[in-house]
Design an enzyme around this catalytic site. Sequence first.
Site, PDB file in Angstrom:
ATOM      1  CE  LYS A  76       5.244   2.007   6.176  1.00 51.17           C
ATOM      2  NZ  LYS A  76       4.044   2.153   5.294  1.00 51.17           N
TER       3      LYS A  76
ATOM      4  CB  SER B 187      -0.931  -0.013   1.215  1.00 56.53           C
ATOM      5  OG  SER B 187      -0.204   0.028   2.416  1.00 56.53           O
TER       6      SER B 187
ATOM      7  CG  HIS C 234       6.938  -3.950   9.318  1.00 49.64           C
ATOM      8  ND1 HIS C 234       6.408  -5.204   9.288  1.00 49.64           N
ATOM      9  CD2 HIS C 234       5.882  -3.118   9.542  1.00 49.64           C
ATOM     10  CE1 HIS C 234       5.098  -5.138   9.477  1.00 49.64           C
ATOM     11  NE2 HIS C 234       4.768  -3.896   9.644  1.00 49.64           N
TER      12      HIS C 234
ATOM     13  CD  GLU D 179       2.288  -5.323   7.681  1.00 46.95           C
ATOM     14  OE1 GLU D 179       1.732  -5.033   8.764  1.00 46.95           O
ATOM     15  OE2 GLU D 179       2.760  -4.468   6.917  1.00 46.95           O
TER      16      GLU D 179
ATOM     17  CG  ASP E  99      -1.926   1.625   8.598  1.00 49.39           C
ATOM     18  OD1 ASP E  99      -2.616   2.569   8.168  1.00 49.39           O
ATOM     19  OD2 ASP E  99      -0.882   1.217   8.034  1.00 49.39           O
TER      20      ASP E  99
ATOM     21  CE  LYS F 113       2.919   0.388  10.452  1.00 48.95           C
ATOM     22  NZ  LYS F 113       1.647   0.409   9.735  1.00 48.95           N
TER      23      LYS F 113
ATOM     24  CD  GLU G 256       0.336   3.613   9.934  1.00 50.89           C
ATOM     25  OE1 GLU G 256       0.603   2.991  10.998  1.00 50.89           O
ATOM     26  OE2 GLU G 256       0.814   3.292   8.842  1.00 50.89           O
TER      27      GLU G 256
ATOM     28  CG  ASP H  94       2.400   4.867   6.176  1.00 50.74           C
ATOM     29  OD1 ASP H  94       3.455   5.197   5.628  1.00 50.74           O
ATOM     30  OD2 ASP H  94       1.881   3.731   6.004  1.00 50.74           O
TER      31      ASP H  94
ATOM     32  CG  HIS I 231      -0.891  -5.482   4.129  1.00 51.42           C
ATOM     33  ND1 HIS I 231      -0.450  -4.785   5.219  1.00 51.42           N
ATOM     34  CD2 HIS I 231      -0.333  -4.875   3.047  1.00 51.42           C
ATOM     35  CE1 HIS I 231       0.340  -3.792   4.825  1.00 51.42           C
ATOM     36  NE2 HIS I 231       0.410  -3.824   3.510  1.00 51.42           N
TER      37      HIS I 231
ATOM     38  CD  GLU J 119      -0.498  -2.157   9.060  1.00 49.75           C
ATOM     39  OE1 GLU J 119      -0.029  -1.723  10.130  1.00 49.75           O
ATOM     40  OE2 GLU J 119       0.061  -2.002   7.964  1.00 49.75           O
TER      41      GLU J 119
HETATM   42  P1  PGA Z   1       3.014  -1.223   3.177  1.00 53.50           P
HETATM   43  O1  PGA Z   1       2.074  -1.218   4.456  1.00 53.50           O
HETATM   44  O2  PGA Z   1       4.378  -1.605   3.614  1.00 53.50           O
HETATM   45  O3  PGA Z   1       2.344  -2.223   2.288  1.00 53.50           O
HETATM   46  O4  PGA Z   1       2.958   0.186   2.619  1.00 53.50           O
HETATM   47  C1  PGA Z   1       2.489  -0.777   5.700  1.00 53.50           C
HETATM   48  C2  PGA Z   1       1.724   0.413   6.136  1.00 53.50           C
HETATM   49  O5  PGA Z   1       0.814   0.900   5.420  1.00 53.50           O
HETATM   50  O6  PGA Z   1       1.995   0.945   7.221  1.00 53.50           O
HETATM   51 ZN    ZN Z   2       0.412   2.565   7.009  1.00 55.03          ZN
END
Ligand code: PGA
Ligand code: ZN
Length: 424
Positions: free
Chosen positions: A333, A40, A361, A203, A240, A384, A281, A308, A153, A162
Amino acid sequence: SIENIAAREILDSRGNPTVEVEVLLDDGVLSRAAVPSGASTGAFEALELRDGDDTRYGGKGVQNAVDNINERVVDELVGIDASEQRLIDQVLLDLDGTADKGVLGANAILGVSLAVAKAAAASAGLPLFRYLGGPNAHLLPVPMLNILNGGAHADSNVDIQEFMIAPVGAPTFREALRWGTETYHALKSVLKERGLGTGLGDEGGFAPNLDTNAAALDFITEAIQKAGYTPGRDIVLALDVAATEFYSDGSYQFEGEKKSAADMVAYYGELISTYPIVSIEDPLAEDDWAGWEAMTDELGGRIQIVGDDLFVTNPKRIRKGIDTNAANALLVKVNQIGSLTETLDAVELAHRNGMRCMMSHRSGETEDTTIADLAVAVGCGQIKTGAPARSERVAKYNQLLRIEEELEDAARYAGAAAFPKYKG
Ligand code: PGA
Ligand code: ZN
């Protein structure tokens, strides 16, 4: 100083190619780093260079990024002291010369940047968290365990990406991981009892089909109790939403209905009144700045609101978020921005402006555990890195166990202080 740099194409946790880099120093130290990859992915992230050659890995090969390191980057960096991280990252940025790192590839730049840091730490005889964080690095983050996966996911009908549990009441990281893992196992039996699927998402969380998104929160609450813990005290919840994924033409396609930003904010308000949620998030889409401002205005005093896809770990977008009060926390990230130096700059900017930070991650991961050390180095108090299952997720939690052990009596678990207080 740097004697050689060598890159190769390896596989990530989804079976997609990614970049691995080895840095050799003239004192014989050899260190290695691997690059993660999102699903995503935010539109404003630095560019992940993929070959686009359909005859290999469906176009997802990273041989060009690897070649860029082996043929271009090496010559620029050989002879530089590995402890000159900021200088080295600047050389990489200049060599690329674009804002989105599209020439060398952010995956190429990040791999080199992280491997250099690990080599410098090893050469100095220091663990990475200590090398990067200095003598004050001692805070173990709350593990935000993503125990139910939806959205991009999973193949289920659950919109929210999430559903995380945060064992804030535990005295140590080790105990927090145990509480969370026991709850994860309890959730499996809760789902099984109802005949729901217990297959896993990207995940490592369970990925059942559910009637509503709130049903996930009911099952998780039940699992916390079944494991012997008290929801809202021992273990709190976080989401999330990854709302960009279901946003189009100015509205949100959620639970089969078209919703406005105001509808979504009202929905979140109800959720946090019903469940012990301390953090949400990406409640709104990456372009919906007005929606974010309304969200933070209405709910920012009660919970953590994490950007994010909105911020993509980019100091420019974080600055805009600070100026407009669009969120009160930053998701961090490393591969969204593409170098260690810029990641540290992003965290510093957020912290200086009163924003919390959560280390993160990607949904595509490797056995690399750099983010565990990074979380302790910057003292952000939250990480996370998926469910307590699947080795690419567990590798980071296991590294935090080692760090806590190494710190002995100096270790402090961030616990409930990492979040706004849940008032119930
Ligand atoms: P992604 O998802 O690594 O697929 O972007 C993680 C997130 O959205 O926090
Ligand atoms: Zn996210």
